[in-house]
Design an enzyme around this catalytic site. Structure first.
Site, mmCIF file in Angstrom:
data_model
loop_
_atom_site.group_PDB
_atom_site.id
_atom_site.type_symbol
_atom_site.label_atom_id
_atom_site.label_comp_id
_atom_site.label_asym_id
_atom_site.label_seq_id
_atom_site.Cartn_x
_atom_site.Cartn_y
_atom_site.Cartn_z
ATOM 1 N N HIS A 153 9.220 -2.671 -1.597
ATOM 2 C CA HIS A 153 8.169 -2.162 -0.711
ATOM 3 C C HIS A 153 6.769 -2.389 -1.282
ATOM 4 O O HIS A 153 5.820 -1.728 -0.861
ATOM 5 C CB HIS A 153 8.371 -0.678 -0.400
ATOM 6 C CG HIS A 153 9.766 -0.340 0.017
ATOM 7 N ND1 HIS A 153 10.350 -0.876 1.146
ATOM 8 C CD2 HIS A 153 10.698 0.460 -0.559
ATOM 9 C CE1 HIS A 153 11.585 -0.411 1.247
ATOM 10 N NE2 HIS A 153 11.820 0.391 0.234
ATOM 11 N N ARG A 157 -10.123 2.246 1.004
ATOM 12 C CA ARG A 157 -10.627 1.630 -0.224
ATOM 13 C C ARG A 157 -10.549 0.110 -0.074
ATOM 14 O O ARG A 157 -10.064 -0.410 0.923
ATOM 15 C CB ARG A 157 -9.771 2.056 -1.410
ATOM 16 C CG ARG A 157 -8.283 1.788 -1.160
ATOM 17 C CD ARG A 157 -7.445 1.967 -2.385
ATOM 18 N NE ARG A 157 -6.008 2.011 -2.112
ATOM 19 C CZ ARG A 157 -5.248 0.951 -1.877
ATOM 20 N NH1 ARG A 157 -5.780 -0.260 -1.857
ATOM 21 N NH2 ARG A 157 -3.947 1.086 -1.642
ATOM 22 N N LYS A 208 -0.247 10.476 5.054
ATOM 23 C CA LYS A 208 0.492 9.739 6.076
ATOM 24 C C LYS A 208 0.901 10.675 7.214
ATOM 25 O O LYS A 208 0.942 10.265 8.379
ATOM 26 C CB LYS A 208 1.720 9.076 5.463
ATOM 27 C CG LYS A 208 1.426 7.843 4.626
ATOM 28 C CD LYS A 208 2.717 7.194 4.151
ATOM 29 C CE LYS A 208 2.473 5.857 3.482
ATOM 30 N NZ LYS A 208 1.724 5.981 2.222
#
Length: 656
Positions: free
Chosen positions: A237, A294, A118
């Site tokens: 989340h 993916r 990230k």
């Protein structure tokens, strides 16, 4: 052009089954890998061949790179499909496959490496001109730097594991004083889950939607997007409801988001299936969140609105074929919705649940697809993700898809393990969801008081049904059919039915005609059993004919209630045993799992709310805290210990 004929699927559960169905339909042979815990799993049974790769723990099996490559060598597989999770976004694994002469059905190691971070991917997106959320993505990771950067960004903010996904290593922090503990927890979870404790910080956007774009690239330089998915309904989340298309999408916004998704993919010359995720604010602005290199869990909703098989596309691209569709030919038809059926208890902050699956009857019908890897009798263990399966519906309109999906959720029989089934049904039936008026804070903002987030209390009618089933089961051991009912006609029998920590007292009196008069503190229910087998019973209750699915194991009854199930016990002959809880100092394991950290020792003083133990189960860490002030006594575990649900871990004594 690479060629392959036998595909090893380096995964388990529903995604391994789903990949096999397409691969086998296209003529490929398939090889399954399995841990000791999955020896008789559905994905193993479906495969042409299967290889044991290690013990139940993921580090020794599904994350064991060398064991999987050895399985490919032993089975003669010439390609590997990683599915999602586990090694699917591991650049080292993708590179090792290539070095072993295996076709890796996914993007290049370089793309996986960059987009799997990230921190570095966000730096690359900023450089490429893709809009990003304000935050900190620097290399310095010490606490002092992160505290300074957090103060600069402002609160509330998000901590995110740079190598993370699926909600692991992610924490929302609203106050500066909460930052140290949340940094510690996020780092620990990231390190255990991904082998990397690097973090980023981001400004927490208020009331955004989570919208992602499905992209696909081939080896010939073609890159297209296949529309978007709205994944805003989340808990902790993690997504639980996804739909395509996004219900508030406009043609202009789709064009803009699609263009930015393709720009992100071009920065790494992307090949294969991928997803670029954005946060969409109420004013129509959107920001890059991450790219998943993916296939996504929620890919079926895109398949249903496009009519495409994304796994088939993956196999064709990996074989060197060009994409079968150009961007201008993309057509979206109707609406699709998916829910994730998970082994978790929404009433206890979504704690994962374990147990034996003693009843599984999904409800496929026209317009409904069910992706799962379940078999009756299998154990749901603490070693893997709590996802059990996915229910997906397609309709001409959003409302038609929602209505079909709601019925499918309500009718899906799952017994033996607690699940989020009641929550899913409640969300799908919520007026704001029906109106598409939601964002990623929906559950906390509009659903917090819903019954699905409270313990599943049996109704008077359900208690009466349980009493009747326990009664008939006891007579079935001594008589055949329903004749045994008449032996005690007119005699009132007393029952104590329990669920969790609660008990209910009922009386049952049988009439000559087989009618059962069952009385509780809430009143009288007349019930007659019309037929019964080991899986279900047809009853007449106060003049209404009903069919109920059930499983009985001794004094334990699992009763399907549409939706969800109740676990009830016949405690009539059982001695009453005082229960222990955190309020009296007893700390028990809330689920099966492994102790990863002890933060107190025998004899140490503790305060109420103090973190004592960290338990890991189903890829998540769960903090266990003191319920009272006192001193730690009878510490019964150490790091690395496997513990069972409700096992006593320690006791805190007050000294009084």
């Amino acid at each position: 052009m690479p060629t392959f004929s036998k595909i090893l699927i380096a995964n388990r559960g529903e995604i391994a089954c789903r990949i096999q169905r397409t691969a086998q339909a296209l003529g490929y042979r398939t090889v399954a890998v399995f841990s000791a815990a999955d020896a008789d799993a559905l994905h193993v049974r479906m495969a042409d061949e299967a290889v044991l790769i290690g013990p139940a723990a993921v580090q020794q099996s599904y994350l064991n790179l060398s064991a999987i490559l050895d399985a490919a060598r032993r089975s003669g597989a010439d390609a590997i499909h990683p599915g999602y999770g586990f090694l699917s976004e591991n650049a080292v694994f993708a590179k090792a496959c290539a070095e072993a002469g295996l076709v890796f059905i996914g993007p290049s190691p370089e793309a996986i490496d960059l987009m799997g971070s990230k921190r570095r991917s966000k730096i690359a997106m900023i450089k490429a001109g893709v809009p990003c959320i304000a935050g900190y993505q620097g290399a310095a990771q010490d606490d002092d730097t992160l505290r300074r950067e957090a103060a600069r960004i402002g609160y509330p903010l998000m901590i995110k594991a740079s190598a993370g996904g699926g909600g692991r290593g992610m924490r929302l922090v609203s106050r500066a004083e909460d930052l140290p503990e949340q940094l510690r927890t996020a780092r620990s979870e990231a390190l255990h889950g991904f082998g990397n404790d690097e973090l980023i910080l981001e400004q927490a956007l208020i009331n955004p939607r989570h919208v992602e774009v499905q992209i696909f690239g081939d080896h010939h330089g073609q890159l297209i997007h296949l529309g978007e998915r709205d994944c805003s309904i989340q808990r902790r989340h993690q997504k639980i409801i996804e739909e395509a298309p996004c219900p508030i999408m406009t043609a202009e916004l789709r064009q803009a988001m699609g263009d930015m998704a393709l720009k992100a993919a071009r920065t790494v010359s992307y090949v294969g299936a991928g997803t670029v995720e954005f946060l969409l604010t109420p004013d129509g602005r959107f920001y890059f969140l991450e790219m998943n290199t993916r296939l996504q869990v929620e890919h079926p909703v895109t398949e249903l609105v496009t009519g495409l098989d994304l796994v088939a596309w993956q196999l064709e691209v990996a074989a060197g074929l060009p994409l079968p569709l150009r961007q201008e030919h993309l057509v979206l038809n109707g609406h699709a919705m998916e829910v994730r059926l998970c082994a978790e208890d929404p009433a206890t902050d979504f704690l994962p649940q374990t147990g034996r699956l003693i009843g599984w009857q999904p409800s496929p019908r026209d317009g409904v697809r069910i992706d799962h890897g379940l078999l009756e009798g299998q154990a749901i263990t603490p070693f893997y993700d709590p996802l059990l399966g996915k229910l997906i519906a397609h309709g001409a309109t959003r409302e038609e898809a929602r209505r079909k999906l709601l019925r499918a959720v309500e009718d899906c029989v799952l017994l033996g393990v607690q699940s989020n089934q009641r929550l899913l049904a409640g969300l799908l039936a919520h007026p704001r969801f029906i109106d598409a008026d939601f964002d990623n804070g929906f559950i906390g903002q509009h659903f917090a008081g819903h019954a699905a987030l409270q313990p599943h209390e049996p109704s008077t009618e359900q208690l009466a049904i349980a009493t009747a089933l326990f009664y008939q089961a006891s007579h079935a051991r001594h008589a055949s059919g329903l004749a045994g009912w008449r032996n005690n006609a007119g005699t009132a029998l007393h029952y104590r039915i329990g669920a969790g920590e609660r008990n209910w007292t009922l009386t049952l009196a049988a009439e000559i005609d087989g009618t059962l008069n069952i009385r509780s503190t809430e009143g009288l229910i007349e019930l007659k059993l019309l037929d019964m087998d080991r899986c279900g019973a047809t009853l007449m209750i106060n003049g209404l004919r009903q069919r109920h699915t059930w499983r009985l194991d001794g004094n334990d009854l699992w009763l399907f209630t549409r939706p969800g199930c109740l676990h009830l016990q016949d405690r009539t002959q059982a001695a009453s045993i005082p229960t222990a809880s955190t309020s009296d100092g007893t700390l028990k394991a809330p689920m099966d799992g492994v102790i990863v950290e002890l933060l107190a020792s025998e004899g140490s003083p503790v305060r109420q709310g103090q973190l004592l133990i960290v338990l890991e189960a189903m890829k998540m860490e769960h903090p266990l805290k003191a319920g009272i002030d006192g001193v730690v006594r009878q510490l019964q575990v150490k790091p690395g210990d496997q513990v069972k649900n409700r096992q006593v871990l320690l006791r805190v004594e007050t000294g009084h």
